[in-house]
Design an enzyme around this catalytic site. Structure first.
Site: not given
Ligand code: GDP
Length: 139
Positions: A52, A115, A118, A129
């Site tokens: 990440y 959630n 991924h 990845e």
């Molecule tokens: P994804 O590709 O939909 O999983 O989203 P991203 O790659 O942008 O972010 C990775 C993970 O970080 C997400 O699955 C969420 O669990 C977490 N995340 C992203 N944006 C937020 C946020 O605004 N708040 C919080 N608490 N977690 C976030």
């Protein structure tokens, strides 16, 4: 028929803990994805930080790293036409409250952190990845 494409799905700790692996895999297979490879493992914090890395510095980074290293995860190599965009559509919005009906996150996720899954969001992130979890090329 278009060309087949690959993507990477990860079933995250909250879903493994709640015995949702079979239901999630069924939804993925029913949507036309072929499973090429999968494994179950745990990643330590340093590896989670690398996975990440793009989120380093964001307010949720530490919670995200702690969460993804909190239990078993299942990376899954998938194949289908338009796999990357179709898998993003199948998992739904990052926030399950905003995810469309019958998406995996709407069906199973608990919160924006927990959630459930991924999925790679581009060819470039897929290359990173898939090498991260599967170092050999599968046919
Ligand atoms: P994804 O590709 O939909 O999983 O989203 P991203 O790659 O942008 O972010 C990775 C993970 O970080 C997400 O699955 C969420 O669990 C977490 N995340 C992203 N944006 C937020 C946020 O605004 N708040 C919080 N608490 N977690 C976030």
């Amino acid at each position: 028929m278009g060309r087949k494409e690959r993507s990477l799905l990860i079933i995250k700790p909250d879903a493994v803990k709640r015995n949702l692996v079979g239901k999630i895999l069924a939804q993925v297979e029913n949507a036309g994805f072929k499973i090429l490879d999968l494994k179950m493992l745990k990643i330590k914090k340093d590896k989670a930080q690398r996975f990440y890395g793009v989120h380093n510095g964001k307010p949720f980074y530490k919670e995200l790293v702690n969460y993804i290293s909190s239990g078993s995860i299942i990376p899954i190599l998938l194949e289908k036409e338009n796999a990357i965009s179709d898998l993003r559509e199948l998992i739904g919005n990052t926030d399950p409250a905003k995810a469309a009906p019958d998406t995996i996150r709407r069906n199973f996720a608990l919160s924006i952190t927990e959630n459930s899954v991924h999925a790679s969001d581009s060819k470039k992130t897929f290359e990173f990845e898939s090498k991260f979890f599967f170092n050999r090329k599968k046919q």
